[in-house]
Motif scaffolding. Structure first.
Motif, PDB file in Angstrom:
ATOM      1  N   LYS A  11      55.780 -22.813 -38.777  1.00  0.00           N
ATOM      2  CA  LYS A  11      54.847 -23.492 -37.889  1.00  0.00           C
ATOM      3  C   LYS A  11      55.566 -24.608 -37.148  1.00  0.00           C
ATOM      4  O   LYS A  11      56.304 -25.389 -37.741  1.00  0.00           O
ATOM      5  N   ARG A  20      45.468 -22.361 -29.734  1.00  0.00           N
ATOM      6  CA  ARG A  20      46.280 -21.546 -30.649  1.00  0.00           C
ATOM      7  C   ARG A  20      47.392 -22.374 -31.281  1.00  0.00           C
ATOM      8  O   ARG A  20      48.060 -23.151 -30.601  1.00  0.00           O
ATOM      9  N   LEU A 113      55.765  -8.433 -39.288  1.00  0.00           N
ATOM     10  CA  LEU A 113      54.561  -8.564 -38.481  1.00  0.00           C
ATOM     11  C   LEU A 113      53.869  -7.220 -38.330  1.00  0.00           C
ATOM     12  O   LEU A 113      54.499  -6.187 -38.176  1.00  0.00           O
ATOM     13  N   SER A 114      52.568  -7.259 -38.360  1.00  0.00           N
ATOM     14  CA  SER A 114      51.759  -6.050 -38.299  1.00  0.00           C
ATOM     15  C   SER A 114      51.579  -5.587 -36.858  1.00  0.00           C
ATOM     16  O   SER A 114      51.969  -6.261 -35.912  1.00  0.00           O
ATOM     17  N   GLU A 116      49.017  -5.717 -35.309  1.00  0.00           N
ATOM     18  CA  GLU A 116      48.107  -6.643 -34.640  1.00  0.00           C
ATOM     19  C   GLU A 116      48.850  -7.696 -33.825  1.00  0.00           C
ATOM     20  O   GLU A 116      48.258  -8.375 -33.005  1.00  0.00           O
ATOM     21  N   CYS A 117      50.146  -7.830 -34.045  1.00  0.00           N
ATOM     22  CA  CYS A 117      50.954  -8.788 -33.298  1.00  0.00           C
ATOM     23  C   CYS A 117      51.377  -8.111 -31.994  1.00  0.00           C
ATOM     24  O   CYS A 117      52.121  -7.138 -32.000  1.00  0.00           O
ATOM     25  N   GLU A 137      51.159 -12.769 -29.445  1.00  0.00           N
ATOM     26  CA  GLU A 137      49.851 -13.192 -29.923  1.00  0.00           C
ATOM     27  C   GLU A 137      49.652 -12.582 -31.303  1.00  0.00           C
ATOM     28  O   GLU A 137      49.882 -11.384 -31.496  1.00  0.00           O
ATOM     29  N   TRP A 138      49.244 -13.424 -32.241  1.00  0.00           N
ATOM     30  CA  TRP A 138      49.072 -12.959 -33.614  1.00  0.00           C
ATOM     31  C   TRP A 138      47.751 -13.498 -34.129  1.00  0.00           C
ATOM     32  O   TRP A 138      47.480 -14.699 -34.010  1.00  0.00           O
ATOM     33  N   GLU A 139      46.972 -12.606 -34.695  1.00  0.00           N
ATOM     34  CA  GLU A 139      45.628 -12.948 -35.122  1.00  0.00           C
ATOM     35  C   GLU A 139      44.904 -13.566 -33.925  1.00  0.00           C
ATOM     36  O   GLU A 139      45.271 -13.332 -32.784  1.00  0.00           O
ATOM     37  N   LYS A 140      43.862 -14.312 -34.141  1.00  0.00           N
ATOM     38  CA  LYS A 140      43.113 -14.860 -33.010  1.00  0.00           C
ATOM     39  C   LYS A 140      43.576 -16.247 -32.599  1.00  0.00           C
ATOM     40  O   LYS A 140      43.263 -16.705 -31.512  1.00  0.00           O
ATOM     41  N   ASP A 141      44.329 -16.909 -33.478  1.00  0.00           N
ATOM     42  CA  ASP A 141      44.610 -18.314 -33.204  1.00  0.00           C
ATOM     43  C   ASP A 141      46.089 -18.692 -33.296  1.00  0.00           C
ATOM     44  O   ASP A 141      46.418 -19.846 -33.470  1.00  0.00           O
ATOM     45  N   LYS A 142      46.989 -17.708 -33.145  1.00  0.00           N
ATOM     46  CA  LYS A 142      48.405 -18.026 -33.283  1.00  0.00           C
ATOM     47  C   LYS A 142      49.221 -17.446 -32.132  1.00  0.00           C
ATOM     48  O   LYS A 142      49.013 -16.310 -31.717  1.00  0.00           O
TER      49      LYS A 142
END
Length: 157
Positions: A11, A20, A113-114, A116-117, A137-142
């Motif tokens: 992070k 995000r 990473l899945s 979804e990334c 973009e990863w998940e909704k907030d990253k």
């Protein structure tokens, strides 16, 4: 992302961008070691993103702050307890280092990473301008930012 590539993820110590959280993403092949015992000595490098020099295992290694290199506003003052020893993909010359330490403000983890990334909609021109190799973009907030370590290592430019 379709390849199952293990990456180092940590992070960033920056304010959220468009709601995000920002994370740094570094290829596992460029991560050599996580260092917890390197004392940093200030050095007048003329580059605000160079925190100083660390002496580790008989080597003098520059210490880089990615947040300062990319001119982000800091979330808070954090004294990094860990640093990532990373290597660049450039040949050594007088203006480029092959290895440097990157401050890790919080924690670091290795992840695959899945699906979804997904790559963010950023043009190559914009990536080049910002000194990034990619934005995901990863998940909704990253948002995951891939720093151009070779560009960061060119202290003469």
């Amino acid at each position: 992302m379709t390849d199952q590539i293990e990456t180092a993820l940590f992070k960033a110590n920056v304010l959220p961008v468009r709601g995000r959280q920002i994370f740094w993403l570094i290829s596992k092949t460029q991560l050599e070691h996580v260092v917890t015992d390197a004392e940093v000595v200030q050095s007048p490098s003329g580059h605000p993103h160079v925190q100083g020099i660390a002496h580790w295992q008989g080597l003098s290694i520059p210490v880089i702050d990615l947040e300062k290199f990319y001119n982000f506003k800091l979330l808070k003052d954090v004294v990094p307890q860990k640093r990532a020893l990373v290597k660049t993909l450039v040949e050594q010359n007088s203006d480029t280092v092959q290895r440097f330490l990157v401050n890790i403000p919080y924690d670091i983890r290795l992840v695959v990473l899945s699906e979804e990334c997904k790559p963010a909609r950023v043009t190559q021109e914009e990536l080049d301008k910002r000194g990034l190799l990619g934005v995901y973009e990863w998940e909704k907030d990253k948002l995951l930012l891939v720093p151009d370590l070779s560009r960061i290592a060119r202290f003469g430019n």
